[in-house]
Structures are given as structure tokens and as C-alpha cells.
Scaffold this motif. Structure first.
Motif, mmCIF file in Angstrom:
data_model
loop_
_atom_site.group_PDB
_atom_site.id
_atom_site.type_symbol
_atom_site.label_atom_id
_atom_site.label_comp_id
_atom_site.label_asym_id
_atom_site.label_seq_id
_atom_site.Cartn_x
_atom_site.Cartn_y
_atom_site.Cartn_z
ATOM 1 N N LEU A 226 0.829 -1.203 0.000
ATOM 2 C CA LEU A 226 0.000 0.000 0.000
ATOM 3 C C LEU A 226 0.866 1.258 0.000
ATOM 4 C CD1 LEU A 226 -2.695 1.406 0.091
ATOM 5 C CD2 LEU A 226 -2.757 1.044 2.575
ATOM 6 N N LYS A 227 1.949 1.228 0.739
ATOM 7 C CA LYS A 227 2.863 2.366 0.786
ATOM 8 C C LYS A 227 3.476 2.621 -0.593
ATOM 9 C CE LYS A 227 6.982 4.123 3.158
ATOM 10 N NZ LYS A 227 8.034 3.807 4.169
ATOM 11 N N THR A 228 3.836 1.530 -1.278
ATOM 12 C CA THR A 228 4.400 1.649 -2.626
ATOM 13 C C THR A 228 3.378 2.241 -3.581
ATOM 14 O OG1 THR A 228 5.830 -0.266 -2.246
ATOM 15 C CG2 THR A 228 5.473 0.392 -4.532
ATOM 16 N N LEU A 229 2.134 1.786 -3.461
ATOM 17 C CA LEU A 229 1.056 2.302 -4.307
ATOM 18 C C LEU A 229 0.834 3.796 -4.049
ATOM 19 C CD1 LEU A 229 -1.294 1.829 -6.299
ATOM 20 C CD2 LEU A 229 -2.702 1.156 -4.337
ATOM 21 N N LYS A 230 0.794 4.169 -2.775
ATOM 22 C CA LYS A 230 0.553 5.563 -2.402
ATOM 23 C C LYS A 230 1.697 6.466 -2.849
ATOM 24 C CE LYS A 230 -0.231 8.539 1.625
ATOM 25 N NZ LYS A 230 -0.381 8.567 3.114
ATOM 26 N N THR A 231 2.924 5.998 -2.682
ATOM 27 C CA THR A 231 4.093 6.815 -3.006
ATOM 28 C C THR A 231 4.263 7.026 -4.507
ATOM 29 O OG1 THR A 231 5.231 6.005 -1.022
ATOM 30 C CG2 THR A 231 6.599 7.001 -2.752
ATOM 31 N N ASN A 232 4.058 5.952 -5.262
ATOM 32 C CA ASN A 232 4.348 5.995 -6.692
ATOM 33 C C ASN A 232 3.142 6.300 -7.578
ATOM 34 O OD1 ASN A 232 7.334 5.041 -6.907
ATOM 35 N ND2 ASN A 232 6.385 3.597 -5.486
ATOM 36 N N TYR A 233 1.955 5.983 -7.059
ATOM 37 C CA TYR A 233 0.753 6.182 -7.883
ATOM 38 C C TYR A 233 -0.362 6.828 -7.051
ATOM 39 C CZ TYR A 233 3.344 2.768 -10.628
ATOM 40 O OH TYR A 233 4.340 2.110 -11.324
ATOM 41 N N PRO A 234 -0.097 8.010 -6.467
ATOM 42 C CA PRO A 234 -1.088 8.651 -5.593
ATOM 43 C C PRO A 234 -2.349 9.107 -6.335
ATOM 44 C CG PRO A 234 0.713 10.152 -6.041
ATOM 45 C CD PRO A 234 1.124 8.828 -6.586
ATOM 46 N N ASP A 235 -2.236 9.304 -7.646
ATOM 47 C CA ASP A 235 -3.383 9.768 -8.428
ATOM 48 C C ASP A 235 -4.083 8.647 -9.188
ATOM 49 O OD1 ASP A 235 -2.928 12.452 -7.681
ATOM 50 O OD2 ASP A 235 -1.378 12.649 -9.230
ATOM 51 N N SER A 236 -3.656 7.437 -8.948
ATOM 52 C CA SER A 236 -4.271 6.316 -9.661
ATOM 53 C C SER A 236 -5.669 6.031 -9.119
ATOM 54 C CB SER A 236 -3.407 5.063 -9.522
ATOM 55 O OG SER A 236 -3.369 4.634 -8.170
ATOM 56 N N GLU A 237 -6.530 5.518 -9.961
ATOM 57 C CA GLU A 237 -7.888 5.169 -9.541
ATOM 58 C C GLU A 237 -7.861 4.111 -8.447
ATOM 59 O OE1 GLU A 237 -10.354 4.092 -12.792
ATOM 60 O OE2 GLU A 237 -10.006 5.942 -13.910
ATOM 61 N N GLU A 238 -6.933 3.183 -8.573
ATOM 62 C CA GLU A 238 -6.840 2.095 -7.595
ATOM 63 C C GLU A 238 -6.593 2.634 -6.187
ATOM 64 O OE1 GLU A 238 -6.473 0.513 -11.486
ATOM 65 O OE2 GLU A 238 -5.300 2.107 -10.531
ATOM 66 N N TYR A 239 -5.725 3.649 -6.086
ATOM 67 C CA TYR A 239 -5.432 4.212 -4.765
ATOM 68 C C TYR A 239 -6.557 5.123 -4.292
ATOM 69 C CZ TYR A 239 -3.368 6.963 -1.058
ATOM 70 O OH TYR A 239 -3.155 7.591 0.142
ATOM 71 N N LYS A 240 -7.012 6.007 -5.163
ATOM 72 C CA LYS A 240 -8.023 6.999 -4.759
ATOM 73 C C LYS A 240 -9.351 6.338 -4.386
ATOM 74 C CE LYS A 240 -7.629 9.678 -8.396
ATOM 75 N NZ LYS A 240 -7.819 10.829 -9.327
ATOM 76 N N GLU A 241 -9.768 5.362 -5.130
ATOM 77 C CA GLU A 241 -11.080 4.751 -4.898
ATOM 78 C C GLU A 241 -11.089 3.768 -3.735
ATOM 79 O OE1 GLU A 241 -12.561 3.027 -8.453
ATOM 80 O OE2 GLU A 241 -12.636 4.917 -9.566
ATOM 81 N N LYS A 242 -9.977 3.059 -3.524
ATOM 82 C CA LYS A 242 -9.990 1.994 -2.522
ATOM 83 C C LYS A 242 -9.364 2.375 -1.186
ATOM 84 C CE LYS A 242 -9.398 -2.262 -3.508
ATOM 85 N NZ LYS A 242 -8.844 -3.559 -3.918
ATOM 86 N N TYR A 243 -8.375 3.282 -1.216
ATOM 87 C CA TYR A 243 -7.598 3.492 -0.007
ATOM 88 C C TYR A 243 -7.564 4.935 0.488
ATOM 89 C CZ TYR A 243 -6.023 -1.080 -1.562
ATOM 90 O OH TYR A 243 -5.995 -2.379 -1.996
ATOM 91 N N LYS A 244 -7.612 5.898 -0.391
ATOM 92 C CA LYS A 244 -7.480 7.297 0.020
ATOM 93 C C LYS A 244 -8.628 7.718 0.915
ATOM 94 C CE LYS A 244 -6.124 11.791 -1.801
ATOM 95 N NZ LYS A 244 -5.834 12.574 -3.026
ATOM 96 N N LYS A 245 -9.845 7.320 0.562
ATOM 97 C CA LYS A 245 -11.022 7.693 1.358
ATOM 98 C C LYS A 245 -10.969 7.061 2.732
ATOM 99 C CE LYS A 245 -14.082 8.323 -2.624
ATOM 100 N NZ LYS A 245 -15.312 7.832 -3.301
ATOM 101 N N SER A 246 -10.552 5.794 2.778
ATOM 102 C CA SER A 246 -10.510 5.092 4.069
ATOM 103 C C SER A 246 -9.426 5.686 4.965
ATOM 104 C CB SER A 246 -10.245 3.599 3.851
ATOM 105 O OG SER A 246 -8.989 3.397 3.201
ATOM 106 N N GLU A 247 -8.325 6.180 4.369
ATOM 107 C CA GLU A 247 -7.271 6.801 5.176
ATOM 108 C C GLU A 247 -7.748 8.091 5.813
ATOM 109 O OE1 GLU A 247 -3.926 7.316 2.661
ATOM 110 O OE2 GLU A 247 -3.194 5.277 2.934
ATOM 111 N N LYS A 248 -8.601 8.850 5.102
ATOM 112 C CA LYS A 248 -9.138 10.095 5.652
ATOM 113 C C LYS A 248 -10.041 9.831 6.829
ATOM 114 C CE LYS A 248 -8.866 12.886 1.451
ATOM 115 N NZ LYS A 248 -9.624 13.614 0.408
ATOM 116 N N LYS A 249 -10.797 8.716 6.737
ATOM 117 C CA LYS A 249 -11.686 8.362 7.835
ATOM 118 C C LYS A 249 -10.912 7.965 9.090
ATOM 119 C CE LYS A 249 -15.408 6.825 4.799
ATOM 120 N NZ LYS A 249 -16.264 5.684 4.391
#
Length: 249
Positions: A226-249
Motif C-alpha cells: 500500500l505504501k508503494t502504491l501511495k508513493t508511486n501512484y497517488p493519483d491512480s484510480e486504484e489508490y483513490k477509490e480503494k484506499y485514500k477515502k478510508s485513510e481520511k476516515k
């Protein structure tokens, strides 16, 4: 008997068609037939040229012309066989890069067949062997002859094929996920990350890797993915849709 006589007559006619013709004349005729897109006749011309004049200045031209004529006529197996023979027999020929290029095109076109060319079907879901063979041939061309006039086109085709092969691997990973074969999914996702760097498949592979490791109870590895995904692909749909929202919560 009548059929046999007609068949023998046809063979004799074909045999006599080149009687008295020089190598130059046969080659010129073959090239004209290629220009006219009469590839079946061009194949016969180049075959006759190679058989009648196996040595001399037109020998190599006949072999290269025959590869191209087979390819244009749709005789894929014969084209690949002729290309392999030329490459084996002429490893230092000035036009060997052309033989590699034609061989790559044959496999590329088999991968991009009529059905897949004219109908909206996903090529990544089919047997990838032709794509693999085309990629390997273009890769050898580019590595051995980086300054070849065919190298630039070969590189572009390699990018296309690499993306397609990565998509195929994703199909396999998703198959494992659906069947809850999480270890196999993780292994295959890691394979994509290692071998298909720079393709659009990487963010998806990392996302699947996170899910697979979580289901396997390997939380530390899941966090790393997940860290690799966030660091390298922060604007990817995979990160924004599945993980970014949950991190804000």
C-alpha cells in the motif's frame, strides 16, 4: 485420368513459365507482383528464383523477398520458417535486421488477427504466445541493431505488446482472487510488478497485492504494498477509490 492429365499439364505450365528467364527478369517480375499486391504470384516468382538461381547476387534478395511475400499472402508459418532459415544461414548479412523485423511482424499480426482487429474483443484474454514471440523478436532486433531503420517501429510495438502482456497477467491474477487463491494471486502480482514496470497494470497489481496479503494475514507485506502504491501512484484510480477515502476516515 482427365484430372491427372490436367494437373500434370498445370505443373508443366508452371515449370515452363520461367523457362529462358534470367535471375534479373524473375526478380523484377516478383517485385512487380508485390507492388500489384498479387502476393500468390510473387511467392511463386521468388520460389522459382531461389530454386533456379540458388547462388549469386539474387540469392539473398530472393530469400528476403520470399519472407515478405509469404507474410503478405498470409502464410505465417512459411514466413517464420523462411525468416528463421535466413537468420540462421546469414548471421552477418547487411539486411538481417529486416528478416528479424518481418518475423516480428508476422507474430504481431497473428496476435492482432482479423477477428480481434475488426471486433471489440479484449486481446489480453487470449493465448499470449504470439505476443510473446513478437516481443522477443523485436527485442532481439532492437538490442542487436539499435540503429536499424526498423528499430523505432519495433520499440513502439514492444510497448504495445508489453502493455498487452501485463493485462493478460492481470486477468490471471483476478482469476486467482475470485477463487480465493490468495497466495497464487500475490505471486502473480509480484511477477507483474517485477517484469512489467512502466505499464498501466502496475497500480492494479499493487492494489490486488494489498488485498491478497491482507487475506493471507500478512499485514506488514500488505502495508508495504500500500505504501508503494501511495508513493508511486497517488493519483491512480486504484489508490483513490480503494484506499485514500478510508485513510481520511
Amino acid at each position: 485420368m482427365l484430372i491427372l492429365v490436367l494437373a500434370l499439364g498445370g505443373c508443366q505450365k508452371d515449370k515452363d513459365a520461367y523457362k529462358g528467364m534470367s535471375a534479373t527478369q524473375i526478380y523484377t517480375q516478383a517485385e512487380e507482383n508485390v507492388k500489384k499486391e498479387n502476393y500468390s504470384k510473387a511467392v511463386k516468382d521468388f520460389e522459382a528464383l531461389e530454386a533456379r538461381y540458388p547462388y549469386g547476387e539474387y540469392s539473398d534478395r530472393a530469400q528476403l523477398g520470399l519472407i515478405n511475400a509469404y507474410y503478405k499472402h498470409g502464410d505465417s508459418e512459411l514466413a517464420i520458417s523462411a525468416a528463421d532459415r535466413f537468420i540462421h544461414m546469414n548471421p552477418y548479412h547487411s539486411q538481417i535486421d529486416y528478416a528479424y523485423y518481418l518475423k516480428g511482424l508476422v507474430n504481431f499480426d497473428q496476435n492482432y488477427s482479423f477477428v480481434y482487429r475488426y471486433f471489440p474483443l479484449d486481446r489480453s484474454a487470449r493465448d499470449p504466445q504470439n505476443a510473446i514471440d513478437a516481443f522477443d523478436t523485436f527485442k532481439e532486433l532492437v538490442e542487436r541493431f539499435p540503429n536499424s531503420q526498423y528499430a523505432a517501429d519495433a520499440r513502439q510495438r514492444m510497448i504495445f505488446l508489453k502493455n498487452q502482456l501485463a493485462s493478460y497477467e492481470l486477468q490471471v491474477v483476478e482469476y486467482y482472487i475470485k477463487r480465493r487463491a490468495y497466495l497464487s494471486a500475490a505471486n502473480r502480482a509480484n511477477y507483474i510488478i517485477k517484469h512489467f514496470e512502466g505499464t498501466p497494470a502496475i497500480p492494479k497489481a499493487l492494489s490486488i497485492l494489498v488485498d491478497a496479503y491482507r487475506n493471507l494475514g500478512m499485514q506488514e507485506l500488505a502495508d508495504d504494498a500500500l505504501k508503494t502504491l501511495k508513493t508511486n501512484y497517488p493519483d491512480s484510480e486504484e489508490y483513490k477509490e480503494k484506499y485514500k477515502k478510508s485513510e481520511k476516515k
